[in-house]
Enzyme design. Structure first.
Site, PDB file in Angstrom:
ATOM      1  N   HIS A   1      -6.474  -1.690  15.498  1.00  0.00           N
ATOM      2  CA  HIS A   1      -6.555  -0.431  14.117  1.00  0.00           C
ATOM      3  C   HIS A   1      -6.682  -1.533  12.915  1.00  0.00           C
ATOM      4  O   HIS A   1      -7.232  -1.871  11.929  1.00  0.00           O
ATOM      5  CB  HIS A   1      -5.499   0.287  14.017  1.00  0.00           C
ATOM      6  CG  HIS A   1      -5.592   1.125  12.710  1.00  0.00           C
ATOM      7  ND1 HIS A   1      -6.257   2.604  12.810  1.00  0.00           N
ATOM      8  CD2 HIS A   1      -5.167   1.111  11.584  1.00  0.00           C
ATOM      9  CE1 HIS A   1      -6.072   3.285  11.365  1.00  0.00           C
ATOM     10  NE2 HIS A   1      -5.533   2.041  11.037  1.00  0.00           N
ATOM     11  N   GLU A   2      -5.471  -2.578  12.839  1.00  0.00           N
ATOM     12  CA  GLU A   2      -5.148  -3.402  11.624  1.00  0.00           C
ATOM     13  C   GLU A   2      -6.350  -4.449  11.591  1.00  0.00           C
ATOM     14  O   GLU A   2      -6.803  -4.806  10.551  1.00  0.00           O
ATOM     15  CB  GLU A   2      -3.972  -3.984  11.595  1.00  0.00           C
ATOM     16  CG  GLU A   2      -2.776  -2.916  11.798  1.00  0.00           C
ATOM     17  CD  GLU A   2      -2.733  -1.901  10.639  1.00  0.00           C
ATOM     18  OE1 GLU A   2      -3.241  -2.272   9.696  1.00  0.00           O
ATOM     19  OE2 GLU A   2      -2.452  -0.791  11.038  1.00  0.00           O
TER      20      GLU A   2
ATOM     21  N   GLU B   1       0.820  -1.100   0.074  1.00  0.00           N
ATOM     22  CA  GLU B   1       0.121   0.010  -0.027  1.00  0.00           C
ATOM     23  C   GLU B   1       0.969   1.374   0.058  1.00  0.00           C
ATOM     24  O   GLU B   1       1.959   1.158   0.691  1.00  0.00           O
ATOM     25  CB  GLU B   1      -0.928   0.073   1.107  1.00  0.00           C
ATOM     26  CG  GLU B   1      -1.827   1.225   1.323  1.00  0.00           C
ATOM     27  CD  GLU B   1      -2.930   1.148   2.545  1.00  0.00           C
ATOM     28  OE1 GLU B   1      -4.010   1.498   2.112  1.00  0.00           O
ATOM     29  OE2 GLU B   1      -2.621   0.548   3.426  1.00  0.00           O
TER      30      GLU B   1
ATOM     31  N   ALA C   1       2.203  -0.452  10.836  1.00  0.00           N
ATOM     32  CA  ALA C   1       1.551  -1.549  10.781  1.00  0.00           C
ATOM     33  C   ALA C   1       0.829  -1.659   9.378  1.00  0.00           C
ATOM     34  O   ALA C   1       0.519  -0.363   8.863  1.00  0.00           O
ATOM     35  CB  ALA C   1       0.768  -1.949  11.793  1.00  0.00           C
ATOM     36  N   MET C   2       0.562  -2.823   8.765  1.00  0.00           N
ATOM     37  CA  MET C   2      -0.064  -2.732   7.520  1.00  0.00           C
ATOM     38  C   MET C   2      -0.997  -3.991   7.547  1.00  0.00           C
ATOM     39  O   MET C   2      -0.747  -5.236   8.046  1.00  0.00           O
ATOM     40  CB  MET C   2       0.613  -2.998   6.427  1.00  0.00           C
ATOM     41  CG  MET C   2       0.168  -3.242   5.003  1.00  0.00           C
ATOM     42  SD  MET C   2      -0.814  -1.875   4.660  1.00  0.00           S
ATOM     43  CE  MET C   2      -2.183  -2.574   3.375  1.00  0.00           C
TER      44      MET C   2
END
Length: 899
Positions: free
Chosen positions: A345-346, A174, A310-311
């Protein structure tokens, strides 16, 4: 994606089909009459930078990486549908070398007659001698590519172990970097399924989005690992990892939850594993759609990025170790809470972003704003003992600080290039997006909001959406046109200003007259935009709330009770409030009676209005003076934060503190030192987690204020660390070292440097190199900059060290980076440079820096990639304005206190 705010980009110039409508931040802010119209016009269309007519549905990718050679070989077979006859197919491709390509389907098989590479557009066009008729085909491509050293595309990270240096591989796609590993339709709306197989060393673990279906010997110490086919998803969510890993698992609601770390660190992932299992159950319930993949891994990686932590790769969340692993030797309460927030969140992205994905980057907030809101909601619900509800005020304030500048942009914004897409990962997208959601949820009610979210998830699962798809569901669930309010706050930039013109109490009720303007920090006299603003108010001491919708610039509301008036009670609204003088005085006098969240909101509101010239800047200090020692720890944390920021406003870059700054610092210390004395350096049994966090905040802030007692105690503890195990307790280790490093002399800096060189634990090693870059001493800061350009700190620590120097010495860091432009660029991925360099300068208060940034932009940035540079210039200009126009009022207030 969990962004670190400083954090992303420059120099790839991709022309969009809609380039004429592209808006920089300044364009969006200065042409607001067009913003709503333009945003509404494109809300239901789909942007693409590729020719239409060919659509992928499945990728079968075979990948053979060579970690030591930093390269890979690959083959991909892509199932495509040709909807209009064509003799060429264009895909996204970045730094790939093509060996050949063929296509098979209607009319048989044929080889590509030519492959044209357009490096600027990041595309490859495959030409075929015989035109392709409508129908389904398999496009096969044989190619190779590069493995990078920065966290973009397929990249390597090196780390030390007792057995020697190791290397692991990961991917980060991303927003637009899948094209560097797989020739593809690398845009979010082109969803497809993916089948990945990899040929890798037999002694290493391969990780993908899906579980492994087979692993067979491939000879020569290699194995071929195949993964199950993914559901339909966007290219940027594809993941591959490889290394000497360990994995622990748990079962949650029928899903296998995993944590993957380098060997020897698995125990540090236990907290993340346990909390992930609980979060999955919570999210399955809230969204009304169960997590659809059979497994969900959280993968911890050494190193770091300047731009993200993070992703959310579907089923395989990538996270840097500092945001996932809890090391008892160094981790603090704040670390634990940050790890949880990152997880929340992730994992929220597994629904908002992965299952349902924005159609184009214009609506990125549908991913990031919602994940930010959901992380906060989940943390408040699952860990009420942390009292994180109060942190919502901080997120909103960060958004307003950016949104009140000329360089702001709407939440839904026109994105035309890869760089603009990357720059969209900012405070407006995340924090304003979250704040608007919180306000709308409060307006319609939590149950109604959840009903709308569940309907949205079910209706658009595995698909792509625009914001209006969500608003339709909210309108339907609420039974009223919430979308009108939503459009006001998402399709135009800026911060509403609610003026409380009068409040008259009669018969036990207070009649309040409100008018709406606009809060800006740098555009005096600007014609205000208009919003429909949901307002909640109450009288201090009353439990009854009143609600009104400010429309057409005004409203009258009846508030139960008589007494001081509080507008934006509960702090769910996204607006500033300015009171008539008598009302402001009444609220200030009752400050100690307010709930903690409202104390935070009133403090933040007062400080922002004062700095913008809408009230006396010293009014905020009156509130600080009135804040009791018994106030909530997070309230004192806010006080410490603002006092620290004011301290920095006084700094003029000289070696010696200006007299004005010394006077302010002395007063600030007099307010904070008693709080630290009450809190103590030693944790007490059963103390609230917020107290532990406040302790570190106070020590750090008092250190910056040059409090002699704090500096001496930190040095004493550091000196005693070898003989007294209690001198450096884990929760304070980093904080104490930070004080020592900030005030280090040359000998102490050398000692810390030696510790960094000897350290083998990546988390601790990274911290030590960061500390080396945190000195107040300019000479030591120069040594840190020189060290950053050597191989010693590691390629991911180098840009972080330069950024850390820029916190205290922005002019020094920016000039150094420009003087070593080629070397610095080599340590930052190309698409991130337009964010990195401006952020080095952002803390400056020197007019000359604005000119330097403008020169840098003209020389190095495409016109559409200057958002971060423009924002940095606006920040500097505002800081200069505060210094010259606001600080004199604080000086006068301080003189009165001394008298």
């Amino acid at each position: 994606m969990y962004r670190t705010f400083a954090r992303r980009h420059a120099s790839t110039k991709i022309a969009a089909a809609v380039l004429a409508l592209a808006a920089t931040g300044a364009y969006a802010a200065n042409n607001t009459s067009n913003v709503r119209h333009a945003s509404a016009a494109h809300a239901d269309s789909t942007t693409t930078q590729l020719p239409r007519g060919v659509t992928p549905s499945h990728y079968a990718l075979s990948l053979t990486p060579d970690a030591q050679a930093s390269s890979f070989m690959a083959k991909v077979a892509i199932t495509v549908t040709v909807s209009a006859p064509t003799s060429s197919i264009t895909v996204n491709a970045l730094e790939l070398t093509f060996a050949g390509a063929s296509i098979e389907g209607v009319g048989g098989m044929q080889q590509a007659s030519k492959i044209d590479i357009d490096a600027d557009k990041q595309t490859a066009t495959l030409h075929f001698a015989k035109p392709l008729a409508k129908g389904q085909y398999t496009l096969a491509i044989d190619y190779s590519g590069k493995i990078g050293s920065q966290a973009t595309g397929l990249f390597s990270l090196d780390y030390d172990t007792p057995e020697g240096r190791k290397r692991a591989l990961y991917t980060q796609f991303e927003n637009s970097d899948a094209r560097s590993v797989i020739p593809s339709w690398d845009e979010p709306d082109y969803k497809a399924t993916f089948a990945l197989d990899v040929t890798v060393p037999s002694n290493q673990m391969a990780v993908g989005n899906m579980p492994i279906t087979s692993s067979v010997d491939a000879g020569n110490g290699k194995k071929r690992v195949s993964f199950a086919t993914t559901p339909r998803m966007s290219t940027y969510l594809l993941f591959f990892g490889l290394g000497e890993f360990e994995r622990a698992t748990a079962n949650s609601d029928g899903t296998e939850i995993g944590v993957i770390t380098k060997k020897g660190a698995l125990a540090q992932g236990r907290f993340a594993l346990d909390e992930s299992a609980a979060l999955l159950r919570e999210y399955n319930d809230y969204f009304g759609v169960r997590f659809p993949l059979p497994k969900l891994d959280n993968i911890a990686a050494p190193g770091r990025s300047q731009f993200f932590g993070a992703m959310e790769n579907w089923g395989a969340v990538f996270t840097f170790e500092y945001s996932l692993l809890l090391d008892p030797a160094i981790s603090t309460q704040a670390d634990k809470e940050n790890i949880y927030v990152t997880l929340a969140h992730e994992m929220a992205h597994q629904w908002f972003g992965d299952l349902v994905t924005m159609r184009w980057w214009d609506d990125l907030w549908l991913n990031e704003g919602f994940a930010s809101w959901m992380e906060s909601r989940a943390t408040e619900r699952m860990h009420p003992e942390w009292n994180t509800a109060l942190s919502a005020v901080g997120g909103r304030e960060a958004a307003m600080a950016r949104d009140a500048l000329v360089t702001t942009h709407p939440v839904v914004q026109r994105i035309a290039t890869v760089e603009q897409a990357s720059q969209a990962f900012d405070t407006i997208t995340y924090q304003k997006g979250e704040a608007v959601i919180r306000m709308l949820e409060a307006y319609v009610g939590a149950d109604t909001w959840r009903t709308a979210v569940r309907s949205y998830m079910k209706k658009h699962a595995y698909g792509n959406t625009v914001s209006n798809d969500l608003w339709r569901e909210v309108d339907a669930a609420a039974g009223k046109p919430v979308s009108a309010i939503a459009h006001d706050f998402t399709l135009q930039p800026g911060v509403p200003l609610i003026r409380v013109d009068s409040a008259v109490c009669k018969a036990g009720n207070t009649t309040v007259k409100l008018t709406q303007g606009e809060f800006t920090k740098d555009r005096d006299g600007k014609k205000a935009l208009t919003w429909r603003v949901p307002v909640i108010a109450q009288t201090v001491g009353s439990s009854k709330l009143a609600r009104a919708l400010v429309e057409n610039g005004k409203a009258t509301m009846q508030v139960p009770g008589c007494g001081p008036l509080l507008v934006n009670a509960g702090q769910s609204g996204y607006y500033r409030t300015v009171y008539a003088p008598a009302l402001a005085s009444g609220l200030a006098a009752s400050f100690a009676q307010l709930p903690a969240i409202d104390q935070l909101g009133v403090l933040a509101n007062s400080q922002s209005l004062g700095m913008a010239g809408l009230q006396n800047p010293s009014d905020f200090l009156d509130m600080v003076k009135a804040t009791p020692l018994s106030a909530d720890p997070q309230v004192w944390g806010k006080v410490a934060s603002v006092l620290g920021a004011l301290h920095e406003q006084y700094a003029d870059g000289s070696a010696e503190k200006p007299a004005r700054q010394r006077a302010f610092d002395a007063w600030a210390v007099s307010r904070l030192a008693p709080v630290l004395a009450q809190t103590g350096w030693q944790a007490r049994d059963g103390e609230a987690s917020s107290v532990a966090t406040l302790r570190t905040q106070l020590i750090s802030t008092l250190s910056s204020l040059d409090d002699a007692a704090v500096i001496a105690e930190a040095r004493r503890r550091y000196a005693a660390r070898s003989t007294d195990p209690a001198a450096l307790p884990a929760p304070l280790r980093r904080t104490i070292l930070g004080v020592v490093a900030q005030h280090a002399d040359s000998a102490m800096w050398d000692q810390l440097h030696a510790e960094a060189q000897a350290e083998k634990t990546p988390l601790i090693r990274n911290q030590l190199y960061d500390l080396l870059a945190s000195s107040d001493d300019a000479a030591l800061a120069k040594r840190a900059l020189a060290l950053a350009l050597t191989d010693e700190p590691g390629v991911t620590n180098s840009p972080a060290m330069i950024s850390r120097v820029a916190h205290t010495h922005p002019e020094l860091a920016f000039d150094f980076a420009l003087a070593h432009l080629e070397q610095v660029n080599a340590r930052i991925d190309a698409s991130s440079r337009s964010r990195y360099f401006p952020r080095l300068a952002a803390a400056s208060a020197q007019a000359a820096m604005i000119d330097k940034l403008e020169a840098y932009s003209q020389a190095h940035l495409a016109q559409g990639a200057r958002g971060d540079a423009d924002t940095a210039k606006a920040d500097i200009a505002y800081r200069i304005k505060v210094r010259t126009q606001r600080l004199p009022a604080i000086d006068a207030w301080l003189a009165k206190q001394a008298g």
